[in-house]
Design a protein around this motif. Structure first.
Motif, PDB file in Angstrom:
ATOM      1  N   MET A 177     -24.882  -1.622 -29.605  1.00 45.48           N
ATOM      2  CA  MET A 177     -23.703  -1.070 -28.958  1.00 45.48           C
ATOM      3  C   MET A 177     -22.833  -2.197 -28.385  1.00 45.48           C
ATOM      4  SD  MET A 177     -23.555   2.321 -28.905  1.00 45.48           S
ATOM      5  CE  MET A 177     -22.491   2.644 -27.539  1.00 45.48           C
ATOM      6  N   PRO A 178     -21.534  -2.184 -28.698  1.00 46.21           N
ATOM      7  CA  PRO A 178     -20.647  -3.180 -28.089  1.00 46.21           C
ATOM      8  C   PRO A 178     -20.381  -2.847 -26.633  1.00 46.21           C
ATOM      9  CG  PRO A 178     -19.404  -1.699 -29.487  1.00 46.21           C
ATOM     10  CD  PRO A 178     -20.852  -1.342 -29.663  1.00 46.21           C
ATOM     11  N   LYS A 179     -19.949  -3.848 -25.912  1.00 47.27           N
ATOM     12  CA  LYS A 179     -19.627  -3.642 -24.498  1.00 47.27           C
ATOM     13  C   LYS A 179     -18.342  -2.833 -24.370  1.00 47.27           C
ATOM     14  CE  LYS A 179     -21.644  -7.909 -22.782  1.00 47.27           C
ATOM     15  NZ  LYS A 179     -21.360  -9.167 -22.079  1.00 47.27           N
ATOM     16  N   ASN A 180     -18.241  -2.066 -23.283  1.00 47.77           N
ATOM     17  CA  ASN A 180     -17.005  -1.347 -22.990  1.00 47.77           C
ATOM     18  C   ASN A 180     -16.043  -2.281 -22.284  1.00 47.77           C
ATOM     19  OD1 ASN A 180     -17.821   1.120 -24.030  1.00 47.77           O
ATOM     20  ND2 ASN A 180     -18.845   1.677 -22.129  1.00 47.77           N
ATOM     21  N   LYS A 181     -14.764  -2.194 -22.645  1.00 44.35           N
ATOM     22  CA  LYS A 181     -13.762  -3.041 -22.001  1.00 44.35           C
ATOM     23  C   LYS A 181     -13.128  -2.297 -20.836  1.00 44.35           C
ATOM     24  CE  LYS A 181     -12.637  -6.214 -25.635  1.00 44.35           C
ATOM     25  NZ  LYS A 181     -11.574  -6.985 -26.269  1.00 44.35           N
ATOM     26  N   THR A 182     -12.855  -3.024 -19.769  1.00 43.24           N
ATOM     27  CA  THR A 182     -12.154  -2.475 -18.618  1.00 43.24           C
ATOM     28  C   THR A 182     -10.686  -2.288 -18.978  1.00 43.24           C
ATOM     29  OG1 THR A 182     -13.638  -3.666 -17.162  1.00 43.24           O
ATOM     30  CG2 THR A 182     -11.606  -2.875 -16.194  1.00 43.24           C
ATOM     31  N   HIS A 183     -10.105  -1.183 -18.580  1.00 47.80           N
ATOM     32  CA  HIS A 183      -8.688  -0.919 -18.833  1.00 47.80           C
ATOM     33  C   HIS A 183      -7.847  -1.839 -17.953  1.00 47.80           C
ATOM     34  CE1 HIS A 183      -4.855   1.257 -18.944  1.00 47.80           C
ATOM     35  NE2 HIS A 183      -5.309   1.834 -20.035  1.00 47.80           N
ATOM     36  N   SER A 184      -7.020  -2.667 -18.584  1.00 47.09           N
ATOM     37  CA  SER A 184      -6.265  -3.693 -17.853  1.00 47.09           C
ATOM     38  C   SER A 184      -5.312  -3.099 -16.823  1.00 47.09           C
ATOM     39  CB  SER A 184      -5.466  -4.554 -18.827  1.00 47.09           C
ATOM     40  OG  SER A 184      -6.346  -5.279 -19.651  1.00 47.09           O
ATOM     41  N   GLY A 185      -4.669  -1.978 -17.146  1.00 51.22           N
ATOM     42  CA  GLY A 185      -3.752  -1.346 -16.212  1.00 51.22           C
ATOM     43  C   GLY A 185      -4.474  -0.781 -15.011  1.00 51.22           C
ATOM     44  N   ALA A 186      -5.663  -0.225 -15.243  1.00 44.94           N
ATOM     45  CA  ALA A 186      -6.429   0.390 -14.152  1.00 44.94           C
ATOM     46  C   ALA A 186      -6.960  -0.657 -13.184  1.00 44.94           C
ATOM     47  CB  ALA A 186      -7.581   1.213 -14.719  1.00 44.94           C
ATOM     48  N   LYS A 187      -7.396  -1.791 -13.700  1.00 45.30           N
ATOM     49  CA  LYS A 187      -7.958  -2.805 -12.795  1.00 45.30           C
ATOM     50  C   LYS A 187      -6.898  -3.428 -11.895  1.00 45.30           C
ATOM     51  CE  LYS A 187      -8.030  -6.670 -16.093  1.00 45.30           C
ATOM     52  NZ  LYS A 187      -8.904  -7.446 -16.972  1.00 45.30           N
ATOM     53  N   LYS A 188      -5.617  -3.333 -12.310  1.00 45.85           N
ATOM     54  CA  LYS A 188      -4.539  -3.834 -11.467  1.00 45.85           C
ATOM     55  C   LYS A 188      -4.126  -2.820 -10.394  1.00 45.85           C
ATOM     56  CE  LYS A 188      -2.789  -6.429 -15.371  1.00 45.85           C
ATOM     57  NZ  LYS A 188      -1.831  -6.413 -16.492  1.00 45.85           N
ATOM     58  N   ARG A 189      -4.437  -1.541 -10.624  1.00 47.58           N
ATOM     59  CA  ARG A 189      -3.950  -0.487  -9.736  1.00 47.58           C
ATOM     60  C   ARG A 189      -4.982   0.059  -8.767  1.00 47.58           C
ATOM     61  NH1 ARG A 189      -1.027  -0.159 -14.385  1.00 47.58           N
ATOM     62  NH2 ARG A 189       1.172   0.387 -14.157  1.00 47.58           N
ATOM     63  N   PHE A 190      -6.264  -0.084  -9.082  1.00 48.56           N
ATOM     64  CA  PHE A 190      -7.311   0.504  -8.259  1.00 48.56           C
ATOM     65  C   PHE A 190      -8.329  -0.540  -7.853  1.00 48.56           C
ATOM     66  CE2 PHE A 190      -5.930   3.731 -11.361  1.00 48.56           C
ATOM     67  CZ  PHE A 190      -5.411   4.669 -10.488  1.00 48.56           C
ATOM     68  N   ARG A 191      -8.997  -0.299  -6.698  1.00 51.80           N
ATOM     69  CA  ARG A 191     -10.097  -1.160  -6.286  1.00 51.80           C
ATOM     70  C   ARG A 191     -11.202  -0.276  -5.731  1.00 51.80           C
ATOM     71  NH1 ARG A 191     -10.452  -2.017  -0.884  1.00 51.80           N
ATOM     72  NH2 ARG A 191      -8.712  -1.257   0.367  1.00 51.80           N
ATOM     73  N   VAL A 192     -12.429  -0.755  -5.849  1.00 52.88           N
ATOM     74  CA  VAL A 192     -13.588   0.000  -5.388  1.00 52.88           C
ATOM     75  C   VAL A 192     -14.077  -0.622  -4.089  1.00 52.88           C
ATOM     76  CG1 VAL A 192     -15.885   0.844  -6.006  1.00 52.88           C
ATOM     77  CG2 VAL A 192     -14.167   0.510  -7.777  1.00 52.88           C
ATOM     78  N   THR A 193     -14.314   0.206  -3.079  1.00 49.61           N
ATOM     79  CA  THR A 193     -14.812  -0.278  -1.798  1.00 49.61           C
ATOM     80  C   THR A 193     -16.320  -0.490  -1.890  1.00 49.61           C
ATOM     81  OG1 THR A 193     -15.221   1.950  -0.978  1.00 49.61           O
ATOM     82  CG2 THR A 193     -13.038   1.024  -0.556  1.00 49.61           C
ATOM     83  N   GLY A 194     -16.875  -1.055  -0.845  1.00 44.80           N
ATOM     84  CA  GLY A 194     -18.316  -1.284  -0.803  1.00 44.80           C
ATOM     85  C   GLY A 194     -19.118  -0.004  -0.857  1.00 44.80           C
ATOM     86  N   SER A 195     -18.565   1.077  -0.297  1.00 42.20           N
ATOM     87  CA  SER A 195     -19.275   2.357  -0.299  1.00 42.20           C
ATOM     88  C   SER A 195     -19.036   3.150  -1.580  1.00 42.20           C
ATOM     89  CB  SER A 195     -18.861   3.190   0.912  1.00 42.20           C
ATOM     90  OG  SER A 195     -17.473   3.437   0.873  1.00 42.20           O
ATOM     91  N   GLY A 196     -18.192   2.619  -2.498  1.00 43.88           N
ATOM     92  CA  GLY A 196     -17.990   3.268  -3.790  1.00 43.88           C
ATOM     93  C   GLY A 196     -16.736   4.110  -3.904  1.00 43.88           C
ATOM     94  N   LYS A 197     -15.935   4.176  -2.842  1.00 35.18           N
ATOM     95  CA  LYS A 197     -14.683   4.927  -2.919  1.00 35.18           C
ATOM     96  C   LYS A 197     -13.676   4.137  -3.752  1.00 35.18           C
ATOM     97  CE  LYS A 197     -15.147   6.783   1.724  1.00 35.18           C
ATOM     98  NZ  LYS A 197     -14.634   6.623   3.088  1.00 35.18           N
ATOM     99  N   ILE A 198     -12.780   4.856  -4.418  1.00 37.20           N
ATOM    100  CA  ILE A 198     -11.727   4.210  -5.195  1.00 37.20           C
ATOM    101  C   ILE A 198     -10.424   4.321  -4.415  1.00 37.20           C
ATOM    102  CG2 ILE A 198     -10.455   4.231  -7.358  1.00 37.20           C
ATOM    103  CD1 ILE A 198     -12.942   5.244  -8.710  1.00 37.20           C
ATOM    104  N   MET A 199      -9.803   3.175  -4.187  1.00 36.73           N
ATOM    105  CA  MET A 199      -8.589   3.110  -3.388  1.00 36.73           C
ATOM    106  C   MET A 199      -7.384   2.814  -4.279  1.00 36.73           C
ATOM    107  SD  MET A 199      -9.886   3.603  -0.402  1.00 36.73           S
ATOM    108  CE  MET A 199      -8.678   3.139   0.811  1.00 36.73           C
ATOM    109  N   ARG A 200      -6.215   3.296  -3.838  1.00 42.21           N
ATOM    110  CA  ARG A 200      -4.960   3.039  -4.536  1.00 42.21           C
ATOM    111  C   ARG A 200      -3.881   2.723  -3.511  1.00 42.21           C
ATOM    112  NH1 ARG A 200      -1.400   6.990  -3.452  1.00 42.21           N
ATOM    113  NH2 ARG A 200      -2.211   9.023  -2.829  1.00 42.21           N
ATOM    114  N   GLU A 201      -2.820   2.055  -3.974  1.00 42.49           N
ATOM    115  CA  GLU A 201      -1.677   1.813  -3.111  1.00 42.49           C
ATOM    116  C   GLU A 201      -0.748   3.010  -3.156  1.00 42.49           C
ATOM    117  OE1 GLU A 201       0.407  -1.794  -3.869  1.00 42.49           O
ATOM    118  OE2 GLU A 201      -1.251  -3.046  -3.222  1.00 42.49           O
TER     119      GLU A 201
END
Length: 64
Positions: free
Chosen positions: A1-25
């Motif tokens: 199985m090949p690795k899954n690629k991270t969506h470039s647009g999503a990684k610029k718009r969202f971040r994951v906190t230490g507790s696992g929540k997804i944050m947005r601006e």
């Protein structure tokens, strides 16, 4: 199985906190700020937790 690629647009718009929540601006703070009040700009500058309806979709885009 090949690795899954991270969506470039999503990684610029969202971040994951230490507790696992997804944050947005918040929208509305990028440009045309001259006529907006300081209170409004300050309120818009804080990050928000992503709505629970979108979490599964965003986690998939982030490769989590």
């Amino acid at each position: 199985m090949p690795k899954n690629k991270t969506h470039s647009g999503a990684k610029k718009r969202f971040r994951v906190t230490g507790s696992g929540k997804i944050m947005r601006e918040q929208t509305g703070i990028r440009h045309l700020n001259e006529h907006k009040t300081s209170t409004r700009k300050r309120r818009l500058s804080s990050d928000q937790v992503v709505d629970s309806a979108d979490v599964r979709k965003i986690k998939k885009l982030l490769g989590r």
